[in-house]
Scaffold this active site. Structure first.
Site, mmCIF file in Angstrom:
data_model
loop_
_atom_site.group_PDB
_atom_site.id
_atom_site.type_symbol
_atom_site.label_atom_id
_atom_site.label_comp_id
_atom_site.label_asym_id
_atom_site.label_seq_id
_atom_site.Cartn_x
_atom_site.Cartn_y
_atom_site.Cartn_z
ATOM 1 N N TYR A 84 34.791 32.144 10.861
ATOM 2 C CA TYR A 84 34.594 31.483 12.165
ATOM 3 C C TYR A 84 34.961 30.011 12.083
ATOM 4 O O TYR A 84 35.696 29.492 12.937
ATOM 5 C CB TYR A 84 33.136 31.647 12.601
ATOM 6 C CG TYR A 84 32.841 31.119 13.994
ATOM 7 C CD1 TYR A 84 33.329 31.772 15.120
ATOM 8 C CD2 TYR A 84 32.071 29.970 14.185
ATOM 9 C CE1 TYR A 84 33.051 31.306 16.404
ATOM 10 C CE2 TYR A 84 31.787 29.495 15.457
ATOM 11 C CZ TYR A 84 32.283 30.159 16.566
ATOM 12 O OH TYR A 84 32.015 29.688 17.832
ATOM 13 N N ASP A 135 39.002 39.006 30.635
ATOM 14 C CA ASP A 135 38.084 39.381 29.544
ATOM 15 C C ASP A 135 38.447 40.786 29.063
ATOM 16 O O ASP A 135 38.964 41.586 29.839
ATOM 17 C CB ASP A 135 36.638 39.375 30.068
ATOM 18 C CG ASP A 135 35.597 39.144 28.967
ATOM 19 O OD1 ASP A 135 34.967 38.076 28.962
ATOM 20 O OD2 ASP A 135 35.438 40.046 28.105
ATOM 21 N N VAL A 187 42.955 38.795 24.504
ATOM 22 C CA VAL A 187 43.726 37.577 24.159
ATOM 23 C C VAL A 187 44.488 37.698 22.842
ATOM 24 O O VAL A 187 45.386 36.898 22.575
ATOM 25 C CB VAL A 187 42.828 36.319 24.117
ATOM 26 C CG1 VAL A 187 42.254 35.985 25.475
ATOM 27 C CG2 VAL A 187 41.732 36.430 23.053
ATOM 28 N N THR A 219 23.581 31.643 24.592
ATOM 29 C CA THR A 219 24.387 32.704 25.220
ATOM 30 C C THR A 219 24.159 34.007 24.444
ATOM 31 O O THR A 219 23.495 34.008 23.399
ATOM 32 C CB THR A 219 25.899 32.387 25.175
ATOM 33 O OG1 THR A 219 26.325 32.423 23.804
ATOM 34 C CG2 THR A 219 26.238 31.037 25.790
ATOM 35 N N ASN A 252 38.870 30.239 26.183
ATOM 36 C CA ASN A 252 37.442 30.307 25.857
ATOM 37 C C ASN A 252 37.065 31.540 25.033
ATOM 38 O O ASN A 252 36.114 31.500 24.254
ATOM 39 C CB ASN A 252 36.641 30.289 27.175
ATOM 40 C CG ASN A 252 35.210 30.711 26.988
ATOM 41 O OD1 ASN A 252 34.381 29.935 26.500
ATOM 42 N ND2 ASN A 252 34.881 31.954 27.344
ATOM 43 N N LYS A 276 37.899 27.960 14.134
ATOM 44 C CA LYS A 276 37.619 26.876 15.085
ATOM 45 C C LYS A 276 38.266 25.558 14.642
ATOM 46 O O LYS A 276 38.626 24.718 15.470
ATOM 47 C CB LYS A 276 36.111 26.719 15.282
ATOM 48 C CG LYS A 276 35.482 27.913 16.009
ATOM 49 C CD LYS A 276 36.104 28.119 17.398
ATOM 50 C CE LYS A 276 35.446 29.224 18.194
ATOM 51 N NZ LYS A 276 36.038 29.391 19.534
ATOM 52 N N THR A 283 24.862 33.702 20.591
ATOM 53 C CA THR A 283 23.839 33.149 19.689
ATOM 54 C C THR A 283 22.545 33.961 19.752
ATOM 55 O O THR A 283 21.799 33.998 18.778
ATOM 56 C CB THR A 283 23.558 31.673 20.057
ATOM 57 O OG1 THR A 283 23.411 31.581 21.470
ATOM 58 C CG2 THR A 283 24.656 30.754 19.586
HETATM 59 N N1 LIG Z 1 27.414 30.004 22.115
HETATM 60 C C1 LIG Z 1 27.605 29.013 21.274
HETATM 61 O O1 LIG Z 1 26.645 28.466 20.681
HETATM 62 C C2 LIG Z 1 28.990 28.476 21.016
HETATM 63 C C3 LIG Z 1 29.102 27.302 20.267
HETATM 64 C C4 LIG Z 1 30.352 26.790 20.005
HETATM 65 C C5 LIG Z 1 31.471 27.437 20.477
HETATM 66 N N2 LIG Z 1 31.348 28.585 21.210
HETATM 67 C C6 LIG Z 1 32.565 29.233 21.660
HETATM 68 O O2 LIG Z 1 32.539 29.327 23.066
HETATM 69 C C7 LIG Z 1 33.287 30.480 23.484
HETATM 70 C C8 LIG Z 1 32.411 31.333 24.383
HETATM 71 O O3 LIG Z 1 31.248 31.686 23.677
HETATM 72 P P1 LIG Z 1 29.977 32.389 24.353
HETATM 73 O O4 LIG Z 1 28.796 31.838 23.651
HETATM 74 O O5 LIG Z 1 30.065 32.321 25.813
HETATM 75 O O6 LIG Z 1 30.203 33.881 23.802
HETATM 76 P P2 LIG Z 1 29.874 35.303 24.433
HETATM 77 O O7 LIG Z 1 29.954 36.251 23.296
HETATM 78 O O8 LIG Z 1 28.636 35.251 25.234
HETATM 79 O O9 LIG Z 1 31.111 35.539 25.433
HETATM 80 C C9 LIG Z 1 32.411 35.669 24.922
HETATM 81 C C10 LIG Z 1 33.267 36.458 25.903
HETATM 82 O O10 LIG Z 1 34.560 36.630 25.293
HETATM 83 C C11 LIG Z 1 34.965 37.970 25.502
HETATM 84 N N3 LIG Z 1 35.934 38.387 24.495
HETATM 85 C C12 LIG Z 1 35.692 38.734 23.206
HETATM 86 N N4 LIG Z 1 36.834 39.112 22.613
HETATM 87 C C13 LIG Z 1 37.823 38.996 23.547
HETATM 88 C C14 LIG Z 1 39.213 39.245 23.528
HETATM 89 N N5 LIG Z 1 39.838 39.746 22.444
HETATM 90 N N6 LIG Z 1 39.924 38.978 24.644
HETATM 91 C C15 LIG Z 1 39.302 38.533 25.765
HETATM 92 N N7 LIG Z 1 37.982 38.310 25.847
HETATM 93 C C16 LIG Z 1 37.249 38.527 24.738
HETATM 94 C C17 LIG Z 1 33.674 38.781 25.472
HETATM 95 O O11 LIG Z 1 33.826 40.051 26.094
HETATM 96 C C18 LIG Z 1 32.709 37.861 26.197
HETATM 97 O O12 LIG Z 1 32.693 38.098 27.588
HETATM 98 C C19 LIG Z 1 33.720 31.184 22.187
HETATM 99 O O13 LIG Z 1 35.023 30.788 21.863
HETATM 100 C C20 LIG Z 1 32.738 30.653 21.169
HETATM 101 O O14 LIG Z 1 33.243 30.711 19.868
HETATM 102 C C21 LIG Z 1 30.124 29.117 21.490
#
Ligand SMILES: NC(=O)c1ccc[n+]([C@@H]2O[C@H](COP(=O)([O-])OP(=O)(O)OC[C@H]3O[C@@H](n4cnc5c(N)ncnc54)[C@H](O)[C@@H]3O)[C@@H](O)[C@H]2O)c1
Length: 263
Positions: free
Chosen positions: A154, A37, A64, A191, A90, A158, A194
């Site tokens: 976004y 992360d 990443v 999370t 992720n 995706k 959101t």
């Molecule tokens: N929460 C939702 O409703 C939802 C829905 C669909 C898809 N997603 C996808 O699921 C994944 C995780 O989402 P989440 O809700 O856990 O988000 P979150 O924001 O709670 O966690 C995301 C994590 O990614 C890390 N991060 C951000 N930029 C980074 C980088 N450049 N390199 C490495 N790490 C990095 C952050 O520090 C954080 O720990 C994401 O790809 C998000 O787009 C989430």
């Protein structure tokens, strides 16, 4: 026997949210887990938590969007845990802005993490897995399956994750490498992402309206995605390749209206 015994899994963006729960679930199934992360301290704290439960785990600072950071991360994982068998791409960020308000810089920032990050992950996983094989799991979204107002950067990112997944699955097959690549499409999950952007977790008109659009009647939990990721990592899914696993409480399946409400 754990379903992921003797596997090495790397989960990007694993310090919190969907990634953290996926790392926990994979460790519980016997995998050695690397949590990476940009929040290196958060990744290391989770690794310590997992080691406390008897798992093999390391936490790494990793951006990443950076090719150099990927090289360092992959080398460290190989040295500390062994070559990667499972990669969960992720890490991702959300941007809620209209087309007019989205600058080219905004658009590129989202792409650099959500698109470049997944591309670099696939590229590095191919190099590490090769003829040995493995499973690449890309976290897309329902945003990768449909459009929405106010989220062009976004959704574009995706959608790209969805098709990079299929390209990777096809290319591995043409190389004769047993690497499977699938995408997971979470719906609205509770999370920090959101909570920050939509106000989930607090009682407001916006989230109540969003909840009304989820046929299952609840927002998703990180565990809902972690179970799906474990399935795609395990041998039980050995015939699942290039697929889209939608985990959204029925959001994309249609509108759950009473028949009389439609008239
Ligand atoms: N929460 C939702 O409703 C939802 C829905 C669909 C898809 N997603 C996808 O699921 C994944 C995780 O989402 P989440 O809700 O856990 O988000 P979150 O924001 O709670 O966690 C995301 C994590 O990614 C890390 N991060 C951000 N930029 C980074 C980088 N450049 N390199 C490495 N790490 C990095 C952050 O520090 C954080 O720990 C994401 O790809 C998000 O787009 C989430």
């Amino acid at each position: 026997m754990g379903r992921l015994n003797n596997r090495v899994a790397l989960v990007t963006g694993g310090a919190r949210g969907l990634g953290a729960e996926t790392a926990r679930a994979m460790a519980a199934e016997g995998a050695a887990v690397a949590i990476s992360d940009v929040d290196g301290a958060g990744a290391r704290a989770l690794a310590e938590e997992l080691r406390g439960h008897g798992a093999k785990a390391i936490g790494l600072e990793h951006d990443v969007s950076s090719e150099e950071s990927w090289a360092t991360t992959m080398a460290t994982v190989a040295k500390e845990l062994g070559p990667v068998d499972v990669l969960v791409n992720n890490a991702g960020i959300l941007l809620v802005k209209t087309i007019a308000d989205t600058s080219l810089e905004d658009f590129r920032k989202v792409s650099s993490i959500n698109v470049d990050g997944v591309f670099l992950g696939i590229k590095n996983a191919f190099a590490a897995m090769g003829a040995r094989g493995g499973s690449i799991i890309n976290i897309s979204s329902i945003a990768g399956l449909m459009g929405a107002a106010g989220q062009i950067a976004y959704h574009a990112s995706k959608g790209s994750v969805r098709l990079m997944t299929k390209c990777a699955a096809m290319e591995a097959a043409t190389l004769g490498w047993p690497i499977r690549c699938n995408s997971i499409h979470p719906g609205i999950m509770d999370t920090v992402m959101t909570q920050t952007h939509y106000g989930l977790g607090s009682d407001n008109a916006n989230t109540n309206a969003m909840l009304g659009m989820v046929p299952s009647g609840r927002f998703g939990t990180p565990a809902d995605i972690a179970f799906a990721a474990v399935y795609l990592a395990a041998d039980e899914s050995s015939y699942v390749n290039g697929a889209e696993l939608v985990v959204d409480g029925g959001y994309m399946a249609g509108r759950a209206m009473r028949p009389d409400a439609a008239s």
